[in-house]
Design an enzyme around this catalytic site. Structure first.
Site, PDB file in Angstrom:
ATOM      1  N   LYS A  15       0.834  -1.218   0.000  1.00 38.08           N
ATOM      2  CA  LYS A  15       0.000   0.000   0.000  1.00 38.08           C
ATOM      3  C   LYS A  15       0.860   1.256   0.000  1.00 38.08           C
ATOM      4  O   LYS A  15       0.635   2.196  -0.757  1.00 38.08           O
ATOM      5  CB  LYS A  15      -0.929   0.053   1.235  1.00 38.08           C
ATOM      6  CG  LYS A  15      -1.950  -1.058   1.314  1.00 38.08           C
ATOM      7  CD  LYS A  15      -2.905  -0.861   2.479  1.00 38.08           C
ATOM      8  CE  LYS A  15      -2.282  -0.999   3.854  1.00 38.08           C
ATOM      9  NZ  LYS A  15      -1.738  -2.309   4.157  1.00 38.08           N
ATOM     10  N   ARG A  69      11.091  -2.853  11.132  1.00 42.55           N
ATOM     11  CA  ARG A  69       9.976  -2.439  11.991  1.00 42.55           C
ATOM     12  C   ARG A  69       9.777  -3.472  13.103  1.00 42.55           C
ATOM     13  O   ARG A  69       9.805  -4.670  12.832  1.00 42.55           O
ATOM     14  CB  ARG A  69       8.692  -2.343  11.162  1.00 42.55           C
ATOM     15  CG  ARG A  69       8.468  -0.980  10.548  1.00 42.55           C
ATOM     16  CD  ARG A  69       7.331  -0.961   9.570  1.00 42.55           C
ATOM     17  NE  ARG A  69       6.073  -1.486  10.082  1.00 42.55           N
ATOM     18  CZ  ARG A  69       4.900  -1.349   9.451  1.00 42.55           C
ATOM     19  NH1 ARG A  69       4.832  -0.731   8.308  1.00 42.55           N
ATOM     20  NH2 ARG A  69       3.805  -1.852   9.974  1.00 42.55           N
TER      21      ARG A  69
HETATM   22  P1  AMP Z   1       0.752   0.102   9.135  1.00 40.51           P
HETATM   23  O1  AMP Z   1       2.031   0.854   8.935  1.00 40.51           O
HETATM   24  O2  AMP Z   1      -0.358   0.618   8.285  1.00 40.51           O
HETATM   25  O3  AMP Z   1       0.944  -1.385   9.030  1.00 40.51           O
HETATM   26  O4  AMP Z   1       0.294   0.398  10.636  1.00 40.51           O
HETATM   27  C1  AMP Z   1       1.123   0.052  11.747  1.00 40.51           C
HETATM   28  C2  AMP Z   1       0.268  -0.059  12.985  1.00 40.51           C
HETATM   29  O5  AMP Z   1      -0.338   1.207  13.293  1.00 40.51           O
HETATM   30  C3  AMP Z   1      -0.909  -1.019  12.883  1.00 40.51           C
HETATM   31  O6  AMP Z   1      -0.550  -2.369  13.095  1.00 40.51           O
HETATM   32  C4  AMP Z   1      -1.810  -0.492  13.988  1.00 40.51           C
HETATM   33  O7  AMP Z   1      -1.333  -0.853  15.267  1.00 40.51           O
HETATM   34  C5  AMP Z   1      -1.640   1.026  13.845  1.00 40.51           C
HETATM   35  N1  AMP Z   1      -2.638   1.589  12.920  1.00 40.51           N
HETATM   36  C6  AMP Z   1      -2.383   2.213  11.731  1.00 40.51           C
HETATM   37  N2  AMP Z   1      -3.524   2.615  11.154  1.00 40.51           N
HETATM   38  C7  AMP Z   1      -4.535   2.269  11.987  1.00 40.51           C
HETATM   39  C8  AMP Z   1      -5.959   2.412  11.934  1.00 40.51           C
HETATM   40  N3  AMP Z   1      -6.570   3.010  10.918  1.00 40.51           N
HETATM   41  N4  AMP Z   1      -6.676   1.935  12.983  1.00 40.51           N
HETATM   42  C9  AMP Z   1      -6.070   1.356  14.028  1.00 40.51           C
HETATM   43  N5  AMP Z   1      -4.746   1.159  14.125  1.00 40.51           N
HETATM   44  C10 AMP Z   1      -3.969   1.617  13.113  1.00 40.51           C
END
Ligand code: AMP
Length: 301
Positions: free
Chosen positions: A81, A236
């Protein structure tokens, strides 16, 4: 300060609210967001050539810089994404807003939420709607102050409730649902590396799935860092095998229904990634009726 207070009041309401009380929340975002429903420059209409595609795609033109885009990227962890949202954001001249990045910035800031967020993120769980909407509202407000318009959201909404709130405050034109074979998702998360200095995203995984039982093979080359980033790469903390599997489970339970939410509104574009960036980027552009002239020129050079 007033904004922060309004945010936290709405955030408190959100923890106890059910979907019927969402308008309080919605009003808050509208008041902070530059993106009202009247701001979209798209004029959605049905395109007979794209019957299975969201109507908005029929109106995309090739000269797209500065378009007031309001798009969302959906897809499992590791699908890419961030990569494609960031490329489209450069192409279309709109900000790429990743709620995952907002969470990581907050974590790094050692602010009051930091330790709470660290625990949630390293366990692969979702942050509460109240915190995410607070972070997103602040980001939108900062963008408004800088004169930004339009957005490509990456990682939001992740629950039907977040989608309902977003739908209540603005018109999302298009939701791109990126899909990748499951075998590749875990490998891509485990191979992800980030430059601790510039934030660049790279991948050391070489994915080579052989053709089997009538299913085609798939090859995704590693995405190596440039020399200046090579010694600064970090992983990460939520990209461990156990946590990635938990994030994939949470995606199925909490975010998969968001696909149906947008599908039923005719806004979902399903896009199966055929491989790495060289194969996928031109096909994605084609699915979006877009053209990347710089990419074409560098390929031809
Ligand atoms: P990502 O980089 O999109 O994988 O997000 C990393 C982490 O941030 C996720 O595993 C969640 O813990 C938190 N996070 C990001 N976006 C959201 C969202 N829209 N709702 C809830 N938690 C989120």
């Amino acid at each position: 300060m007033a904004v922060v207070n309004r945010c936290s009041r709405a955030a408190t309401a959100a923890t106890t609210a059910n979907a019927t009380t969402a308008p309080t929340f919605a009003y808050l975002i509208r008041s902070l967001s530059p993106f009202s429903s009247s701001s979209s420059t798209f004029d959605p209409q049905n395109d007979l050539n794209n019957r299975n595609k969201p109507a908005v795609l029929g109106t995309l033109k090739r000269e797209s810089k500065g378009r007031n885009v309001q798009w969302v990227f959906l897809g499992c962890p590791g699908v890419g994404k961030g990569t494609y949202a960031s490329r489209l954001s450069n192409l279309l001249g709109v900000p790429h807003i990743s709620t995952g990045d907002l969470v990581r910035d907050e974590l790094a800031s050692s602010g009051p939420l930091s330790s709470q967020l660290k625990e949630i993120v390293t366990q692969g769980k979702l942050v509460s709607d109240e915190i995410i909407i607070d972070l997103l509202s602040k980001r939108l407000e900062a963008g408004e102050a800088k004169g930004e318009s339009g957005f490509i959201l990456d990682g939001f909404p992740r629950t039907v409730r977040q989608a309902e709130i977003l739908e209540g405050v603005t018109d999302i034109d298009l939701v791109i649902n990126l899909k990748l074979r499951e075998e590749a998702l875990l490998a891509k998360c485990l191979g992800r590396r980030i430059c601790s200095e510039c934030g660049g995203n790279y991948n050391v995984a070489c994915i080579d799935i052989k053709a089997e039982n009538g299913r085609p093979g798939m090859y995704m080359a590693p995405l190596p860092p440039p020399p200046q980033c090579a010694s600064k790469l970090i992983t990460r903390p939520d990209d461990t095998e156990e946590v990635v599997k938990q994030r994939l489970r949470i995606y199925q339970a909490m975010t998969r229904p968001v696909e149906d939410f947008y599908r039923s509104r005719g806004k979902l574009l399903e896009f199966d990634l055929p491989g790495g960036i060289p194969e996928s980027w031109p096909k994605l552009l084609c699915a979006l009726n877009l053209e990347d002239r710089e990419d074409k020129q560098s390929a031809a050079a």
